[in-house]
Structure formats: C-alpha cells, structure tokens
Design an enzyme around this catalytic site. Structure first.
Site, PDB file in Angstrom:
ATOM      1  N   GLY A   1       5.163  -5.683  15.488  1.00 25.57           N
ATOM      2  CA  GLY A   1       6.119  -4.861  14.767  1.00 25.57           C
ATOM      3  C   GLY A   1       6.916  -5.519  13.604  1.00 25.57           C
ATOM      4  O   GLY A   1       7.807  -4.975  12.850  1.00 25.57           O
TER       5      GLY A   1
ATOM      6  N   PRO B   1       1.913  -9.666  16.561  1.00 28.06           N
ATOM      7  CA  PRO B   1       1.913  -9.148  15.268  1.00 28.06           C
ATOM      8  C   PRO B   1       0.547  -8.889  14.891  1.00 28.06           C
ATOM      9  O   PRO B   1      -0.466  -9.460  15.244  1.00 28.06           O
ATOM     10  CB  PRO B   1       2.123 -10.415  14.373  1.00 28.06           C
ATOM     11  CG  PRO B   1       1.741 -11.449  15.083  1.00 28.06           C
ATOM     12  CD  PRO B   1       1.949 -11.240  16.626  1.00 28.06           C
ATOM     13  N   GLY B   2       0.313  -7.558  14.263  1.00 30.94           N
ATOM     14  CA  GLY B   2      -0.767  -7.123  13.834  1.00 30.94           C
ATOM     15  C   GLY B   2      -0.596  -7.028  12.139  1.00 30.94           C
ATOM     16  O   GLY B   2      -1.329  -7.934  11.474  1.00 30.94           O
ATOM     17  N   ARG B   3      -0.133  -6.052  11.949  1.00 34.63           N
ATOM     18  CA  ARG B   3       0.455  -5.959  10.230  1.00 34.63           C
ATOM     19  C   ARG B   3       0.704  -7.186   9.407  1.00 34.63           C
ATOM     20  O   ARG B   3       0.128  -7.466   8.486  1.00 34.63           O
ATOM     21  CB  ARG B   3       1.327  -4.905  10.080  1.00 34.63           C
ATOM     22  CG  ARG B   3       1.864  -4.538   8.737  1.00 34.63           C
ATOM     23  CD  ARG B   3       2.999  -3.735   8.825  1.00 34.63           C
ATOM     24  NE  ARG B   3       3.268  -2.657   9.930  1.00 34.63           N
ATOM     25  CZ  ARG B   3       2.657  -1.415   9.857  1.00 34.63           C
ATOM     26  NH1 ARG B   3       2.206  -0.983   8.580  1.00 34.63           N
ATOM     27  NH2 ARG B   3       2.876  -0.601  10.932  1.00 34.63           N
TER      28      ARG B   3
ATOM     29  N   ARG C   1      -2.128   6.445   5.635  1.00 33.27           N
ATOM     30  CA  ARG C   1      -0.848   5.899   5.677  1.00 33.27           C
ATOM     31  C   ARG C   1       0.282   6.849   4.875  1.00 33.27           C
ATOM     32  O   ARG C   1       1.267   7.332   5.175  1.00 33.27           O
ATOM     33  CB  ARG C   1      -0.622   4.598   5.695  1.00 33.27           C
ATOM     34  CG  ARG C   1      -1.330   3.859   6.687  1.00 33.27           C
ATOM     35  CD  ARG C   1      -0.898   2.385   6.846  1.00 33.27           C
ATOM     36  NE  ARG C   1       0.416   1.990   7.266  1.00 33.27           N
ATOM     37  CZ  ARG C   1       1.353   1.747   6.262  1.00 33.27           C
ATOM     38  NH1 ARG C   1       1.368   1.557   5.007  1.00 33.27           N
ATOM     39  NH2 ARG C   1       2.855   1.613   6.662  1.00 33.27           N
TER      40      ARG C   1
ATOM     41  N   CYS D   1     -10.200  17.353   0.187  1.00 32.36           N
ATOM     42  CA  CYS D   1      -9.676  18.717  -0.009  1.00 32.36           C
ATOM     43  C   CYS D   1      -8.292  18.845   0.487  1.00 32.36           C
ATOM     44  O   CYS D   1      -8.471  19.778   1.464  1.00 32.36           O
ATOM     45  CB  CYS D   1     -10.925  19.653   0.095  1.00 32.36           C
ATOM     46  SG  CYS D   1     -12.489  19.328  -0.497  1.00 32.36           S
TER      47      CYS D   1
HETATM   48  C1  LIG Z   1       1.769  -3.145  22.078  1.00 32.98           C
HETATM   49  C2  LIG Z   1       1.897  -3.160  20.791  1.00 32.98           C
HETATM   50  N1  LIG Z   1       1.711  -4.585  20.156  1.00 32.98           N
HETATM   51  C3  LIG Z   1       1.705  -4.876  18.903  1.00 32.98           C
HETATM   52  C4  LIG Z   1       1.439  -3.830  17.974  1.00 32.98           C
HETATM   53  C5  LIG Z   1       1.261  -4.163  16.652  1.00 32.98           C
HETATM   54  O1  LIG Z   1       2.088  -3.733  15.635  1.00 32.98           O
HETATM   55  P1  LIG Z   1       2.406  -4.450  14.148  1.00 32.98           P
HETATM   56  O2  LIG Z   1       1.039  -4.167  13.685  1.00 32.98           O
HETATM   57  O3  LIG Z   1       3.455  -3.654  13.768  1.00 32.98           O
HETATM   58  O4  LIG Z   1       2.762  -5.714  14.291  1.00 32.98           O
HETATM   59  C6  LIG Z   1       1.632  -2.584  18.419  1.00 32.98           C
HETATM   60  C7  LIG Z   1       1.480  -1.710  17.324  1.00 32.98           C
HETATM   61  O5  LIG Z   1       1.255  -0.412  17.399  1.00 32.98           O
HETATM   62  C8  LIG Z   1       1.445  -2.100  19.905  1.00 32.98           C
HETATM   63  O6  LIG Z   1       1.454  -0.964  20.124  1.00 32.98           O
END
Ligand SMILES: Cc1ncc(COP(=O)(O)O)c(C=O)c1O
Length: 447
Positions: free
Chosen positions: A261, A304-306, A343, A374
């Site tokens: 997050g 972290p992903g984003r 998004r 469309c």
């Molecule tokens: C359990 C969990 N971990 C990590 C993430 C990654 O979140 P972010 O991309 O915002 O860091 C998410 C996103 O939905 C999640 O559900």
C-alpha cells in the site's frame, strides 16, 4: 457558449534527467520532450514494437527493490505480484532478494516456471479456489495467509504436511484512500475482524489443527498511502494481538506482515513517500509496543507492489484523431484506452501525459486524452497540456503505468493487450508479446 482555448507555452523539460516525479529514473528529456527510457529512444520502441506498448525500466525496478530492502534491515520485502507479473519480473525480484506474494494458481505458475524459491512465496486471497490451494500445496509455498474461518478446516483437510500459515486480520484502520482500495476497516471483504473477537476465535481454531503452524499475523490497510500513521496504528494493534495470543496459547509469533500500500507520485507535485522515514516509524512503533508488552520483536514483512514497479513503467500511444469541440474542449483519441489502463475509470486516477519528441517552445492547451473504446467514460487523462497543433500520428507517453496496468488489462472490443518491452542500458527486449487477434479467436471454440 464558445470558450477560447487556453493556450500556454510548453515549458521545455530540462535537458537530461527528468527528476523522479512519476517517471522512471532513467527517463531522459531533451529539447524535444521526453525522448528515452533506459537509454532507448521511445520513438524507436514505437517504430519497432508498435503502439500501444508498455515500456518497463529494469534498472528502476531493481533499484526500488534495493531501496525497500535497505529501509527494512533484517525484515522481509515480499513483492506483490498482482501489481505486475511475468517471468522476467519474478526473476528480477528473486535476484534482488525479495520474496513474492501471489494470489492465484496463475500467479503461482509464473513464479514456479522460473523456479522461484517456494519458501519465499506467500499465498493470499479472500476466496482461494480449490485450484489455488492445490497449486500452493503442490509447490509447497512457504506461507498461506488465512483470510476466513472456513478456510482453516478446508486447508487442514488438504495439507500433506505441516503448513506455515499467517492470519489476515482487519485492524480497524482507515487508510483514507480511495474506497475501492480501503482494506483495513471491518466493513469490507478481506480478513477477519479483530474488533468482534473473530480473529481470536480464528487463532483458537488454527492452533487446534496440528497440521497448521501459525507463524504470524498479516494485515493490509489499503493502497496509495504516503503517510505512516495508518500502518503504525495497525502495527500497534497487531502487536497487541500477538501479546494476547502469547498469553492465551503460550505461542510467540515471529512474523508481522504489514502488507503493502505504499504510495507513489502519479503526477508531478503528488505527495512523495519518504521511504526511510516511513520504515523507521514502523520499526520504532513495533519496537516500542513489543518492549511495553514484553514481547520478542517479530520480523517485519512488507508487501509493496505499486511502489516497486509503478514508476518503472510508461505507456506509449499513437494519436489517432483530434477533435476540437465548439466549447473549446480538445479530445485527443489514442490507439489504447481503458483496456490497457482501467484505473481512471475504476478510481478516477489522474496521469501525466507528454508528447514524445516535439520541438520545445511550442504552445500548449489543455486536452482530454481519450481511449478508443465504446464508452464515453473511456478517458485516460483530463486537462493535460498538449501542443496546440497535436495531430494524428503524434506519439504520447503516459507516466507511472508499471503497476496495475498490464495485470488489470482486458480485451474490451476484442482489442489485444499491449506488449511489455523491457529497456536497460540502451537495449530493448520483449518480455510479454502483443496479444493478437488470433490469440483472442483461439479461445472461441464453439461453432
Ligand atoms: C495483501 C496485499 N498485499 C500487498 C498488496 C500490494 O499493494 P500495493 O500495490 O498498493 O503496494 C495488496 C494490494 O491489493 C494486497 O492486497
């Protein structure tokens, strides 16, 4: 009422580095706007691989992985594969020493195909299907995050040997982000509530299953967060629950997974997360709470992903049509849209868009960048400054598209998903090829 368009001179980007903002670290500007990423000219990528195209800066991904590891010494950084996953990405994060969070048999199969170490995999999901579960147990993933009461007995009935698990709880923390991204409060679909005693009940049920080894707690409070207060509060609450578990069961949990997050700037001037300060605050909160509760300090995991991949990616689009409306609005329609970037329609997300390789100093006006689909709501960016003489054939680049773009892409209007082109040290290579009409027809097996 006809309004005169607002025309302003385009401020020429500084030559050379563009500064971080929403851009990859290797993005370079010249007198002609954004020109290259990873040492490769964007025009050349468009010419060679077509548009739309996702471009991913490998070096930027690797640097972000290293920054996260450095911010959490002794901790664990698990990249959230839902943000973007392909075989190369899985390999890069493994090489950089990260663990990997997967959410489905599909994500797991990508990890398995590059031999990702099973002990460094974490399986998530609020509705894990039998296939997800089967794949995870077969690959012997290190940890499964239990998200519901029913999952406990289901998992216990299936595990071939003792399985390490975490329990995902909702700490009742509102991260004050977009409603669709808020996951730490009780009134949403993820996790088990701490507030009504359900989490304590879940712990009792897990502990009663000899084949399940409860090693820690997990929470994820939301996404696109740039201040540490929410994570800090969640860390304190989960540490409190760990102490209660120690008191009731005599078990000391060694892992505190605070989810992901962590936010990034999507546009120039967006708030920036101060990662070292953020991490220091979290670590200090856990240390303090553990000292007060006489609890050994657990190992912190972040997911972290984003934050790892968003700014490493840009998307290239070709302008297809330009419409000047009587009220002064300018619609610039491109060859992609909500199928490659959902998004803006999902969250009202805003983006930074620049034209590629136009002479600096020409005048600009606010324009809406529209997609090809469309739906009137298929808008990629509103009121972005683009040259007054923008025309079909021009090339646009959108910043910060590395996360939740390719992974959320769809085939609306039977449009194939764009390729992912990795750039590094002046070289480009295809990580994921463009989806063709033949690919789409191949699934259509009735007749
Ligand atoms: C359990 C969990 N971990 C990590 C993430 C990654 O979140 P972010 O991309 O915002 O860091 C998410 C996103 O939905 C999640 O559900």
């Amino acid at each position: 009422v006809t309004q005169a368009p607002v025309v302003t001179p385009i401020s020429s980007p500084p030559a050379g580095e563009m500064g971080r903002g929403p851009w990859p670290r290797t993005a370079r500007a010249g007198g002609t706007g954004v020109v290259s990423v990873g040492g490769v000219a964007l025009r050349q990528i468009a010419a060679e691989y077509g548009t739309p195209a996702y471009v991913l800066d490998e070096q930027d991904v690797r640097q972000e992985c290293r920054a996260y590891l450095a911010a959490f010494p002794g901790g664990e950084v698990a990249y959230a594969g839902k943000a973007f996953l392909c075989r190369s990405m899985a390999r890069w994060v493994d090489e950089e020493g990260l663990s990997l969070d997967v959410c489905s048999a599909g994500e797991l199969s990508v990890a398995a195909s590059v031999g990702f170490p099973p002990e460094k995999l974490i399986l998530h999901g609020n509705a894990k299907t039998p296939d997800d579960m089967h794949a995870a147990l077969e690959y012997r993933v290190g940890r499964i995050v239990i998200d519901s009461l029913s999952e406990i007995s289901r998992l216990a009935a299936q595990v071939p040997q003792r399985q390490r698990v975490l329990l995902r709880v909702t700490p009742g923390v509102d991260a004050h982000t977009h409603a669709a991204l808020t996951t730490g409060i009780d009134n949403q679909k993820f996790g088990i509530s701490m507030a009504d005693g359900a989490a304590a009940d879940a712990v009792r049920r897990i502990v009663a299953q000899p084949c399940l080894d409860l090693v820690g707690l997990h929470c994820h409070i939301g996404s696109q967060i740039t201040v540490p207060d929410g994570h800090e509060l969640a860390a304190r609450r989960l540490t409190g629950l760990m102490a209660a578990i120690r008191d009731e069961h005599g078990i000391t949990l060694g892992q505190l997974n605070l989810g992901g997050g962590l936010g990034v700037a999507y546009a120039d001037g967006d708030p920036e997360l101060d990662l070292p300060a953020f991490a220091r605050r979290l670590r200090a909160a856990v240390d303090r709470e553990c000292a007060a509760l006489r609890l050994p300090v657990p190992r912190i995991t972040v997911e972290p992903g984003r934050a790892i991949v968003a700014r490493a990616g840009v998307t290239l689009y070709r302008v297809i049509s330009v419409k000047h409306r009587p009220d002064g609005h300018v619609f610039v329609a491109v060859d992609g849209g909500m199928s490659d970037n959902p998004r803006p329609s999902l969250y009202g997300a805003s983006y930074t868009v620049r034209v590629v390789g136009r002479p600096a100093g020409s005048a600009s006006q606010p324009a809406t960048v529209a997609g090809r689909h469309c739906e009137a709501g298929d808008i990629l960016a509103r009121d972005v400054p683009l040259p007054v003489d923008i025309r079909p054939g021009d090339l646009l680049v959108t910043a910060c598209t590395g996360a939740y773009h390719h992974s959320m892409a769809a085939n609306y209007n039977m449009v194939g998903r764009p390729p992912v082109i990795a750039v590094r040290d002046g070289h480009a290579r295809v990580l994921v090829r463009r989806e063709t009409d033949a690919d789409l027809r191949r699934r259509d097996v009735g007749m």
